[in-house]
Design a protein around this motif. Structure first.
Motif, short mmCIF file in Angstrom:
data_model
loop_
_atom_site.label_atom_id
_atom_site.label_comp_id
_atom_site.label_asym_id
_atom_site.label_seq_id
_atom_site.Cartn_x
_atom_site.Cartn_y
_atom_site.Cartn_z
N GLU A 165 0.81 -1.23 0.00
CA GLU A 165 0.00 0.00 0.00
C GLU A 165 0.84 1.27 0.00
OE1 GLU A 165 -3.02 0.37 -0.39
OE2 GLU A 165 -3.99 -1.51 0.12
N PRO A 166 1.69 1.47 -0.99
CA PRO A 166 2.56 2.64 -0.92
C PRO A 166 1.82 3.96 -0.99
CG PRO A 166 2.76 1.58 -3.06
CD PRO A 166 1.92 0.68 -2.20
N SER A 167 0.62 4.00 -1.59
CA SER A 167 -0.03 5.31 -1.76
C SER A 167 -1.09 5.59 -0.71
CB SER A 167 -0.65 5.41 -3.15
OG SER A 167 -1.68 4.45 -3.29
N SER A 168 -1.23 4.69 0.31
CA SER A 168 -2.28 4.95 1.29
C SER A 168 -1.93 6.17 2.14
CB SER A 168 -2.46 3.73 2.20
OG SER A 168 -1.28 3.48 2.91
N ASN A 169 -2.97 6.91 2.52
CA ASN A 169 -2.82 8.09 3.37
C ASN A 169 -1.98 9.22 2.79
OD1 ASN A 169 -4.36 7.03 5.44
ND2 ASN A 169 -2.61 5.93 6.30
N LEU A 170 -1.80 9.24 1.48
CA LEU A 170 -1.04 10.34 0.90
C LEU A 170 -2.01 11.33 0.24
CD1 LEU A 170 2.03 8.66 -0.81
CD2 LEU A 170 1.82 9.65 1.46
N ASP A 171 -1.66 12.63 0.28
CA ASP A 171 -2.49 13.59 -0.43
C ASP A 171 -2.20 13.45 -1.93
OD1 ASP A 171 -0.37 15.37 -1.27
OD2 ASP A 171 -0.27 16.06 0.80
N PRO A 172 -3.09 13.99 -2.78
CA PRO A 172 -2.94 13.73 -4.22
C PRO A 172 -1.57 14.09 -4.78
CG PRO A 172 -5.06 14.71 -3.79
CD PRO A 172 -4.32 14.71 -2.48
N ARG A 173 -1.01 15.20 -4.31
CA ARG A 173 0.28 15.59 -4.89
C ARG A 173 1.39 14.64 -4.44
NH1 ARG A 173 2.43 21.32 -3.53
NH2 ARG A 173 0.39 21.90 -4.31
N ALA A 174 1.37 14.30 -3.14
CA ALA A 174 2.38 13.36 -2.64
C ALA A 174 2.25 12.02 -3.36
CB ALA A 174 2.23 13.18 -1.13
N ARG A 175 0.99 11.64 -3.64
CA ARG A 175 0.75 10.38 -4.33
C ARG A 175 1.32 10.44 -5.75
NH1 ARG A 175 -3.06 9.20 -7.91
NH2 ARG A 175 -3.53 7.00 -8.31
N ARG A 176 1.10 11.56 -6.41
CA ARG A 176 1.61 11.71 -7.78
C ARG A 176 3.14 11.64 -7.76
NH1 ARG A 176 0.17 9.94 -11.99
NH2 ARG A 176 -1.94 10.48 -11.36
N ARG A 177 3.72 12.32 -6.78
CA ARG A 177 5.19 12.33 -6.69
C ARG A 177 5.71 10.90 -6.46
NH1 ARG A 177 6.30 16.25 -2.38
NH2 ARG A 177 5.21 17.82 -3.57
N LEU A 178 5.00 10.17 -5.62
CA LEU A 178 5.40 8.78 -5.34
C LEU A 178 5.35 7.95 -6.62
CD1 LEU A 178 5.77 6.51 -3.00
CD2 LEU A 178 3.42 6.01 -3.61
N ILE A 179 4.28 8.14 -7.39
CA ILE A 179 4.15 7.35 -8.63
C ILE A 179 5.32 7.66 -9.57
CG2 ILE A 179 2.73 7.04 -10.71
CD1 ILE A 179 0.29 7.29 -8.97
#
Lengths: 251, 270
Positions: A165-179
């Motif tokens: 679950e790498p993208s759980s609890n991330l805000d949209p921008r942090a999630r995009r950066r993670l991707i």
């Protein structure tokens, strides 16, 4: 011999107090593949991941990393090869400062101090968190924690990344950066996630689990088009594949 | 803000103080730990009726706090927080020990009162020295120093993890408290058995968390020993610091400095 290959054969596992959590799971992931592991809560995803670096020992069946079976004897090598990123970054960041946390793995590998320093720098730079190095982990934001958690694993130079679950609890921008960050890695990746849009973005192949078994394994797009299959797995189509709610057309 | 959150914030404050950069902060943690240990040893070893010879020891926490920019007001407030413990320990002394020890202007001072004051003074000295130590070294610095000085690994590891997870546990407790508060009305729901069940939950959560942390440690090659990356260097400054202060403490311990000063002053006047 390639380390970047995972072969799981007839894996079964039960927790002491329950029904089988894994029930005859088999698959093969080859060098450089990105595989999404999807399924409802309790389908067995996390349990499966924990077998990949020997944190759990199977009731029956074998896990091979490269050509090496995961056994007690091979554990140190396996754990060097398979970088495991846990769901809750607070579980992963247990040292007093970011620097020491990222250095934890390399220190345990017994590297000389200069090499540890180089590796820590490189790993933190790669995730864009070098300026956080002296901060204590509990003062970081969710996105920063996730980035640092990834760095703690990268510093060990693994051939393979296993993520829960790498993208759980991330805000949209942090999630995009993670991707974007994950896309930049050339490692073999196995990502357990409920975020099917992330799976669609990053993984060419998807494995669907239900009640401890694999119910589908194939190209991501093809699997996500099969609504019946997704429903059976307790899932629904990713947002980007659903019809537009206001005009009814595809995006 | 709930009391738990306020508590976490206070702990955080100590951390921020420890992150400053002053001449005291730059000293090797080991030097500060050893000096503080000598200080504690000297203060604690005085007899139970001694008050006067304890007074000069106050210069150590005061000097260190001033040089290390740990606000004295902050220290005083912290001392008040923990003072009840010392008060409870000493409060029966004046009642139980009524033998007159001295007489000032016809008023007899009982041994109980003297020992009570001695306890309070010792408490203030030792606690403030410990606070200043952490405020200029950081909790983790102290752990590291203890480990390098030969304290068992398990001990240092326990302290490190304790400090790391006190924040996580505190946040969990705070959010549980909040969840209870929003569903409790007029004192109903705030009773003891709810409290007990919350504590139980916290315990289980802690246990699960510990398991997950351990797994993540194993995944990164943990073999029972935590190796800390930061190198420590003991320089001349550190040695001088330790020796100078320790000498002063021993002198204070052997000679009753206020008494000697008083005698000297009386002699000059006479």
């Amino acid at each position: 011999m390639s380390h970047h290959r995972v072969e799981v054969t007839d894996l079964a596992f039960s927790y002491p107090d329950g029904p089988p959590a894994l029930d005859g799971v088999s698959f093969l992931v080859t060098h450089g593949e990105s595989v999404a592991l999807v399924g409802a809560n309790g389908a067995g995803k996390s349990t499966l991941l924990m077998h990949l670096n020997g944190v759990l020992t199977p009731t029956s069946g074998v896990v091979r990393i490269g050509d090496v079976p995961v056994t007690k004897k091979t554990l140190p090598d396996i754990r060097k090869t398979v970088g495991m990123i846990f769901q809750d970054a607070d579980d992963q960041l247990f040292m007093p400062t970011v620097y020491e946390d990222v250095a934890f793995g390399p220190m345990n590998l017994g590297l000389p101090p200069q090499d540890v320093e180089t590796r820590v720098r490189a790993a933190l730079e790669q995730v864009g968190a070098l300026e956080l190095r002296d901060r204590p982990p509990y003062r970081l934001s969710g996105g920063e924690k996730r980035a640092v958690a990834i760095a703690t694993v990268l510093s060990m130079n693994p051939s393979m990344l296993v993520m829960d679950e790498p993208s759980s609890n991330l805000d949209p921008r942090a999630r995009r950066r993670l991707i974007e960050l994950l896309r930049s890695f050339e490692h073999t990746k196995i990502i357990a996630t409920h975020d099917l849009d992330l799976a669609l973005d990053l993984c060419e192949r998807t494995i669907v689990m239900n009640a401890g078994r694999i119910i589908a394994d194939g190209p991501t797009l093809q699997i996500f088009k099969d609504e019946g299959l997704l429903l059976a797995g307790g899932l629904e189509q990713p947002m980007s594949m659903q019809r537009c709610p206001s005009c009814g057309g595809m995006r | 803000m709930s009391r738990i959150e306020a508590g976490l914030y206070q702990l955080g404050r100590l951390d921020r103080l420890a992150a400053q950069d002053t001449s005291v902060h730059r000293l090797d943690p080991r030097a500060k730990v050893v000096t503080t240990l000598v200080f504690l040893g000297c203060v604690v070893s005085f007899g139970k009726y001694q008050v006067l010879p304890l007074l000069p020891f106050m210069i150590f926490p005061i000097v260190l706090a001033t040089d290390g920019r740990v606000p004295l007001g902050y220290l005083a407030r912290k001392l008040l927080y923990v003072a009840p413990f010392a008060l409870v320990i000493g409060m029966f002394n004046p009642v139980l020990d009524r033998a007159a020890l001295a007489e000032i202007d016809g008023i007899a001072i009982s041994g109980g009162w003297v020992s009570f004051i001695s306890i309070l003074l010792r408490f203030a000295l030792t606690t403030s020295a410990a606070l200043v130590l952490i405020g200029t070294t950081s909790f983790n610095g102290v752990c590291m120093a203890l480990e390098r000085l030969g304290a068992p690994d398990v001990f240092a590891t326990q302290l490190l993890l304790l400090y790391r997870y006190i924040f996580v546990l505190g946040e969990e407790a705070a959010s549980m408290t909040r969840a209870r508060a929003v569903r409790s009305f007029g004192g109903r729901g705030m009773g003891l058995h709810v409290y007990a069940s919350m504590l139980g939950h916290l315990l289980f959560r802690t246990y699960d968390r510990a398991n997950r942390v351990y797994r993540s440690m194993l995944s990164r090659g943990f073999d029972g020993q935590i190796r800390i990356a930061r190198p420590l260097r003991l320089g001349g400054r550190d040695v001088i610091f330790t020796l100078a202060w320790s000498t002063i403490f021993v002198l204070f311990r052997v000679f009753n400095v206020p008494l000697l000063l008083g005698q000297a002053v009386t002699k000059v006047i006479a």
